[in-house]
Design a protein around this motif. Sequence first.
Motif, PDB file in Angstrom:
ATOM      1  N   LEU A 275     -40.944 -24.395  -1.365  1.00 53.61           N
ATOM      2  CA  LEU A 275     -41.415 -24.198   0.012  1.00 53.61           C
ATOM      3  C   LEU A 275     -40.809 -25.238   0.944  1.00 53.61           C
ATOM      4  N   TRP A 276     -40.769 -26.500   0.501  1.00 50.38           N
ATOM      5  CA  TRP A 276     -40.226 -27.545   1.351  1.00 50.38           C
ATOM      6  C   TRP A 276     -38.724 -27.371   1.539  1.00 50.38           C
ATOM      7  N   ASN A 277     -37.997 -27.080   0.475  1.00 51.07           N
ATOM      8  CA  ASN A 277     -36.547 -26.916   0.595  1.00 51.07           C
ATOM      9  C   ASN A 277     -36.201 -25.819   1.600  1.00 51.07           C
ATOM     10  N   LYS A 278     -36.978 -24.745   1.565  1.00 54.74           N
ATOM     11  CA  LYS A 278     -36.757 -23.656   2.527  1.00 54.74           C
ATOM     12  C   LYS A 278     -37.087 -24.122   3.941  1.00 54.74           C
ATOM     13  N   LYS A 279     -38.202 -24.843   4.083  1.00 57.83           N
ATOM     14  CA  LYS A 279     -38.614 -25.334   5.395  1.00 57.83           C
ATOM     15  C   LYS A 279     -37.613 -26.341   5.938  1.00 57.83           C
ATOM     16  N   ALA A 280     -37.061 -27.191   5.069  1.00 54.41           N
ATOM     17  CA  ALA A 280     -36.065 -28.178   5.497  1.00 54.41           C
ATOM     18  C   ALA A 280     -34.854 -27.497   6.101  1.00 54.41           C
ATOM     19  N   GLU A 281     -34.437 -26.392   5.497  1.00 55.89           N
ATOM     20  CA  GLU A 281     -33.294 -25.649   6.029  1.00 55.89           C
ATOM     21  C   GLU A 281     -33.632 -25.019   7.377  1.00 55.89           C
TER      22      GLU A 281
ATOM     23  N   LYS B 231     -43.077 -45.446   3.829  1.00 53.47           N
ATOM     24  CA  LYS B 231     -42.241 -44.358   4.329  1.00 53.47           C
ATOM     25  C   LYS B 231     -42.120 -43.249   3.279  1.00 53.47           C
ATOM     26  N   ASP B 232     -42.047 -43.622   1.998  1.00 59.26           N
ATOM     27  CA  ASP B 232     -41.990 -42.616   0.937  1.00 59.26           C
ATOM     28  C   ASP B 232     -43.255 -41.766   0.924  1.00 59.26           C
ATOM     29  N   ASN B 233     -44.401 -42.433   0.988  1.00 60.40           N
ATOM     30  CA  ASN B 233     -45.676 -41.698   1.023  1.00 60.40           C
ATOM     31  C   ASN B 233     -45.757 -40.816   2.260  1.00 60.40           C
ATOM     32  N   ARG B 234     -45.314 -41.384   3.374  1.00 59.53           N
ATOM     33  CA  ARG B 234     -45.388 -40.679   4.651  1.00 59.53           C
ATOM     34  C   ARG B 234     -44.462 -39.464   4.673  1.00 59.53           C
ATOM     35  N   SER B 235     -43.280 -39.598   4.081  1.00 64.08           N
ATOM     36  CA  SER B 235     -42.352 -38.471   4.084  1.00 64.08           C
ATOM     37  C   SER B 235     -42.900 -37.326   3.247  1.00 64.08           C
ATOM     38  N   ASN B 236     -43.556 -37.641   2.120  1.00 64.77           N
ATOM     39  CA  ASN B 236     -44.162 -36.592   1.309  1.00 64.77           C
ATOM     40  C   ASN B 236     -45.330 -35.928   2.030  1.00 64.77           C
ATOM     41  N   ALA B 237     -46.124 -36.727   2.744  1.00 67.60           N
ATOM     42  CA  ALA B 237     -47.224 -36.156   3.523  1.00 67.60           C
ATOM     43  C   ALA B 237     -46.688 -35.225   4.601  1.00 67.60           C
ATOM     44  N   ILE B 238     -45.603 -35.618   5.242  1.00 66.14           N
ATOM     45  CA  ILE B 238     -44.988 -34.782   6.284  1.00 66.14           C
ATOM     46  C   ILE B 238     -44.487 -33.473   5.693  1.00 66.14           C
ATOM     47  N   LYS B 239     -43.910 -33.543   4.506  1.00 65.68           N
ATOM     48  CA  LYS B 239     -43.458 -32.310   3.847  1.00 65.68           C
ATOM     49  C   LYS B 239     -44.626 -31.350   3.646  1.00 65.68           C
ATOM     50  N   LEU B 240     -45.760 -31.878   3.203  1.00 67.06           N
ATOM     51  CA  LEU B 240     -46.940 -31.023   2.998  1.00 67.06           C
ATOM     52  C   LEU B 240     -47.429 -30.442   4.322  1.00 67.06           C
ATOM     53  N   TYR B 241     -47.377 -31.253   5.367  1.00 66.78           N
ATOM     54  CA  TYR B 241     -47.760 -30.756   6.692  1.00 66.78           C
ATOM     55  C   TYR B 241     -46.826 -29.634   7.144  1.00 66.78           C
TER      56      TYR B 241
ATOM     57  N   LYS C  76     -35.302 -31.714  -1.552  1.00 66.78           N
ATOM     58  CA  LYS C  76     -34.550 -32.215  -0.401  1.00 66.78           C
ATOM     59  C   LYS C  76     -35.330 -33.333   0.289  1.00 66.78           C
ATOM     60  N   GLY C  77     -34.622 -34.294   0.816  1.00 64.20           N
ATOM     61  CA  GLY C  77     -35.249 -35.379   1.550  1.00 64.20           C
ATOM     62  C   GLY C  77     -35.522 -34.989   2.999  1.00 64.20           C
ATOM     63  N   ILE C  78     -36.221 -35.876   3.685  1.00 63.53           N
ATOM     64  CA  ILE C  78     -36.532 -35.638   5.100  1.00 63.53           C
ATOM     65  C   ILE C  78     -35.401 -36.177   5.976  1.00 63.53           C
TER      66      ILE C  78
END
Length: 297
Positions: A279-285, A35-45, A11-13
Amino acid sequence: MGNIAGNHRLKGIIIKHHSKKVQDYYNSVTLESKKDNRSNAIKLYEIGACEFEDLPMVEATIGRIFGEFKRAGTGAYKDVEVLYQNVIEAAFAYFVDNHDHFYVRTKLAFADGIDKYELHRREQHYTSSSVFWLLHLAHDDVHKPYYVVQIHNANGGYIEREEFRNKDVLRQTYGLTKQQFEEALESGIFIFDGNVANLKIVTSAIEASFIEHLKIEQRFLASQIRFLKQAVDEDKKSSILESIISILEDIDSYTRLLGEDKAYNEKVKQLKGKSAIELWNKKAEELRASHYATKDK
């Protein structure tokens, strides 16, 4: 960790779902690649793989991992793979698996100026156990072994230590013939100016862990303390004391780094072996649900 089974859609941000400080961080750049790099870093955070203050460091690392994906399978890298489904899984594995203190080593590289470093691999493929930070200038040297000579100067009561990348320079420095050098490599010792010298070869592609560095410094400290007790000459005593102070500083530094590393491992231990995508897909929801729940109040 390796490849994740199945074809999970990442899922995207949706940046408005995040906190104000995360929104500000994301919106402070306009370049799409950043922004692509930053969005992935935010997902990890958001999934707990790093702290908020780590985001610039993680973002820079992700940029390097993009480079791994681009060159793998092409040209000189045609037999090389990145054994992860995508960039976020690779970055997640590198940090969370944390082989050879990757998290703390990245902090050191970032503080020193990460543009001076590259992600190098020790093995055929890019995996979390293979990659480590290496100075660009050291890239050629990492493929060569180096030699360490330590001489216990019994009269002076101290240890001299030198490293050599070139065995011919080592031989010339200590006046060894080729045969004497080969014998020294096999036995681990040779005689120089009447003193026993220890010789060992180190495979420089394998960076010693901070634990090993700490043990080396602790052994060195113990020997210097013994020499200090035996020393009579005041100049020698002063020289040994300076050495001891330097060793204590190194011990303190390695101890602090190991403490940071241990704290990080404790924070991410529940993430080890999991999929960053899931983990990210769950967190995005969860972020989406929280955003609309707050908005509806």
